[in-house]
Design a protein around this motif. Structure first.
Motif, short mmCIF file in Angstrom:
data_model
loop_
_atom_site.label_atom_id
_atom_site.label_comp_id
_atom_site.label_asym_id
_atom_site.label_seq_id
_atom_site.Cartn_x
_atom_site.Cartn_y
_atom_site.Cartn_z
N MET A 222 8.21 2.01 3.37
CA MET A 222 9.11 0.99 2.84
C MET A 222 9.17 -0.22 3.76
SD MET A 222 11.30 -0.13 0.57
CE MET A 222 11.92 1.24 -0.44
N GLN A 223 9.29 0.03 5.04
CA GLN A 223 9.35 -1.08 6.00
C GLN A 223 8.06 -1.91 5.95
OE1 GLN A 223 10.22 0.00 10.07
NE2 GLN A 223 9.32 -1.90 10.86
N GLN A 224 6.92 -1.25 5.88
CA GLN A 224 5.65 -1.97 5.87
C GLN A 224 5.50 -2.81 4.61
OE1 GLN A 224 3.39 -2.00 8.52
NE2 GLN A 224 2.73 -3.77 7.30
N LEU A 225 5.96 -2.28 3.48
CA LEU A 225 5.88 -3.03 2.23
C LEU A 225 6.66 -4.34 2.32
CD1 LEU A 225 6.37 -0.09 -0.29
CD2 LEU A 225 4.31 -1.49 -0.08
N LEU A 226 7.87 -4.28 2.87
CA LEU A 226 8.68 -5.49 2.97
C LEU A 226 8.17 -6.41 4.08
CD1 LEU A 226 12.28 -4.07 2.42
CD2 LEU A 226 10.70 -5.05 0.77
N ALA A 227 7.65 -5.81 5.14
CA ALA A 227 7.08 -6.63 6.22
C ALA A 227 5.88 -7.43 5.72
CB ALA A 227 6.68 -5.75 7.40
N ASP A 228 5.10 -6.82 4.82
CA ASP A 228 3.94 -7.52 4.26
C ASP A 228 4.37 -8.74 3.44
OD1 ASP A 228 2.25 -5.72 5.44
OD2 ASP A 228 1.96 -4.50 3.64
N ALA A 384 -2.24 4.17 -5.27
CA ALA A 384 -3.47 3.45 -5.57
C ALA A 384 -4.49 4.31 -6.32
CB ALA A 384 -4.10 2.92 -4.29
N THR A 385 -4.33 5.64 -6.32
CA THR A 385 -5.27 6.50 -7.04
C THR A 385 -4.92 6.63 -8.52
OG1 THR A 385 -4.01 8.50 -6.53
CG2 THR A 385 -5.68 7.82 -4.94
N ILE A 386 -3.76 6.11 -8.94
CA ILE A 386 -3.34 6.19 -10.34
C ILE A 386 -4.02 5.07 -11.12
CG2 ILE A 386 -1.37 6.16 -11.92
CD1 ILE A 386 0.37 7.01 -9.53
N GLY A 387 -4.62 5.41 -12.24
CA GLY A 387 -5.31 4.40 -13.04
C GLY A 387 -4.42 3.24 -13.44
N ARG A 388 -3.22 3.54 -13.88
CA ARG A 388 -2.29 2.49 -14.31
C ARG A 388 -1.97 1.54 -13.16
NH1 ARG A 388 -0.91 -0.38 -18.65
NH2 ARG A 388 1.31 -0.93 -18.69
N THR A 395 -0.32 -1.22 -6.64
CA THR A 395 -0.96 -0.08 -5.98
C THR A 395 -0.24 0.39 -4.72
OG1 THR A 395 -2.37 -1.63 -4.77
CG2 THR A 395 -3.24 -0.73 -6.83
N ALA A 396 0.86 -0.24 -4.35
CA ALA A 396 1.54 0.11 -3.11
C ALA A 396 2.36 1.39 -3.27
CB ALA A 396 2.46 -1.03 -2.68
N LEU A 415 7.75 6.47 -4.11
CA LEU A 415 7.73 5.05 -3.72
C LEU A 415 6.62 4.40 -4.52
CD1 LEU A 415 8.83 2.79 -1.92
CD2 LEU A 415 7.16 3.48 -0.18
N SER A 416 7.00 3.80 -5.64
CA SER A 416 6.00 3.37 -6.60
C SER A 416 6.60 2.38 -7.59
CB SER A 416 5.46 4.58 -7.37
OG SER A 416 4.66 4.20 -8.47
N GLU A 417 5.76 1.57 -8.22
CA GLU A 417 6.17 0.85 -9.41
C GLU A 417 6.71 1.89 -10.41
OE1 GLU A 417 6.61 -2.22 -12.30
OE2 GLU A 417 6.42 -2.21 -10.12
N GLN A 418 7.88 1.59 -10.99
CA GLN A 418 8.55 2.53 -11.88
C GLN A 418 8.90 3.84 -11.17
OE1 GLN A 418 9.51 1.48 -14.88
NE2 GLN A 418 8.51 -0.46 -14.41
N GLY A 419 9.15 3.74 -9.88
CA GLY A 419 9.45 4.94 -9.09
C GLY A 419 10.66 5.70 -9.60
#
Length: 466
Positions: A222-228, A384-388, A395-396, A415-419
């Motif tokens: 989570m921290q890395q995602l926001l830091a990016d 990132a391995t999920i096709g959708r 992909t994060a 920790l995902s889109e639509q998590g």
């Protein structure tokens, strides 16, 4: 004169409102007292306004990253006044809907605007907004008064302007550099909102990780995602003092392992916790017991030590989520109206951190499983391995699930889109006692986010091998 009722509810929150309706429909004489806004924290300064702002911030982010999808777009121009106006409109509509439901659709509910204070075990005096006083008594009393922001003991804090989360929702200007004291889900959501709207953001947390109750891999991701996205983090930092110079710049001094650091910003948000709204209710006159932090003590039925007096929602402590408050309503409704008692302390605790991507959580974390000495296997799969995910560019993140020796799900962190939605699917499986083998072999439509469940459990292994 004292007016008698069957049911008296203090506070128009997510437990009090539906409870008033249920009792009124059951033929009980109900009065509800609200001091401020209808709808409680969720509608007025919690879920609704923050998620409305998150939606605006998400749109700005989509424009900013459009080139990654082959769409040429310039840097988004944020009309902050319009962003706040949209939020206010949504809050206003939902607040008005609550008022209508209580007053127009339920004529058997008496609604009073004012401050309620106990004068005895089940008697109260209400100081009405029009200046009059009204004495009330009831067979059943439900306290649903919620919480307010807590201020930490930081030198100089009372001498400088700072925001609580509630106050920040009403600001008229976009902060140039927002310092956020507190790395909980509130601090993270606000951090991403204002970073995406154009503010520089620094989050200061006293623990070595944000979301300190989560597993380390979740916190770090989570921290890395926001830091990016450009959010700065200062962790393991104890706030000592804050000051403001003649130009209005705030300086927050913090102690870290490397020594003192001085962080400068234009605005400060303090998001370090909550306190219960109990100190002005006259609970001593009712004989209602509080814990050491001022929260109302309740038993498994949400009943206080005083017969006929209950506490609902955040005011009795524990997890402070809207869906838990709403379940408090169902607990007392079913016990009193339907003779179907159920413990309020034996229920699942799902929750979602509404950053993008979302963090959906339910059941045991690895930390909790290890503390409880529960045997488990764990599977972790990159989003990132999920096709959708590849098709949409979201992909994060990763999905992690714990499974017991009989292949039943113990808990998950998504920790995902639509998590939040993916987590809820796993929660449904837990409630239905489905095994991971069933989910792994279930025919799921392609390409969907749910399809991840077909592949996730193939990675199960003991925790020391994961």
């Amino acid at each position: 004169m004292t007016t008698s009722y069957d049911v008296l509810i203090i506070g128009s929150g997510q437990a009090g409102n539906p409870l008033a309706v249920s009792f009124a429909k059951a033929g009980r004489k109900v009065v509800l007292v609200e001091e401020k806004f209808f709808g409680g924290s969720c509608i007025n300064y919690g879920c609704t306004p923050t998620k409305a702002l998150l939606a605006s911030a998400e749109r700005a982010h989509h424009v900013r990253t459009a080139a990654e999808y082959g769409i040429e777009a310039s840097e988004p121009k944020v009309d902050f006044a319009a962003v706040m106006a949209r939020k206010n409109h949504i809050v206003g509509e939902m607040r008005e809907g609550t008022v209508k439901n209580l007053t127009e659709e339920q004529p058997d509910i008496t609604v009073l605007h004012g401050h309620a204070e106990f004068t005895g075990p089940r008697s109260l005096r209400v100081a009405l907004d029009d200046g009059h006083m009204q004495e009330l008594e009831a067979k059943l009393v439900f306290i649903n008064t919620g919480t307010h922001a807590a201020a930490p003991d930081v030198e100089g804090l009372t001498e400088v302007p700072y925001f609580t989360p509630t106050q920040l929702l009403d600001t008229s200007e976009l902060p140039e550099h927002l310092l956020i004291l507190g790395g909980s889900y509130i601090g993270l959501e606000f951090g991403q909102i204002f970073r995406r709207l154009g503010s520089q953001v620094t989050i200061i947390e006293s623990n070595p990780h944000v979301l300190s109750r989560e597993d380390d891999d979740v916190c770090d991701a989570m921290q890395q995602l926001l830091a990016d996205e450009g959010v700065e983090f200062v962790l393991g930092a104890k706030a000592r003092r804050v000051s403001q110079n003649a130009e209005g710049v705030l300086t927050l001094s913090v102690d870290t392992e490397e020594g003192e650091r001085r962080l400068r910003g234009t605005h400060l948000l303090v998001a370090t916790g909550r306190k219960p709204n109990t100190n002005k209710l006259g609970l001593d006159k009712a004989g209602v017991e509080l814990d050491e932090n001022g929260y109302i003590k309740v038993d498994d039925d949400l009943l206080t030590n005083v017969p006929g007096v209950y506490a609902l929602g955040d005011v009795h402590g524990g997890p402070q989520f809207t869906h838990i408050s709403y379940d408090d309503y169902r607990v007392v409704r079913d016990a009193i109206l339907h003779d179907k008692p159920r413990s309020a302390k034996q229920r699942p605790l799902p929750y979602v951190v509404f950053t993008e991507p979302q963090l959906g959580r339910v059941g045991l974390s690895e930390k909790q499983a290890q503390e409880k000495k529960v045997a488990y296997r764990v599977a972790s799969m990159p989003v990132a391995t999920i096709g959708r995910a590849r098709e949409t560019g979201h992909t994060a993140g990763f999905i992690k699930v714990l499974v017991d020796e009989e292949n039943h799900i113990l808990g998950t962190a998504v920790l995902s889109e639509q998590g939040g939605e993916i987590m809820t699917m796993l929660q449904l499986a837990m409630a239905g006692n489905l095994t991971c083998t069933i989910l792994q072999n279930m025919v799921l439509a392609h390409p969907t986010w749910a399809e991840a469940l077909n592949n996730l459990f193939s990675k199960l292994m003991p925790p020391d091998e994961a």
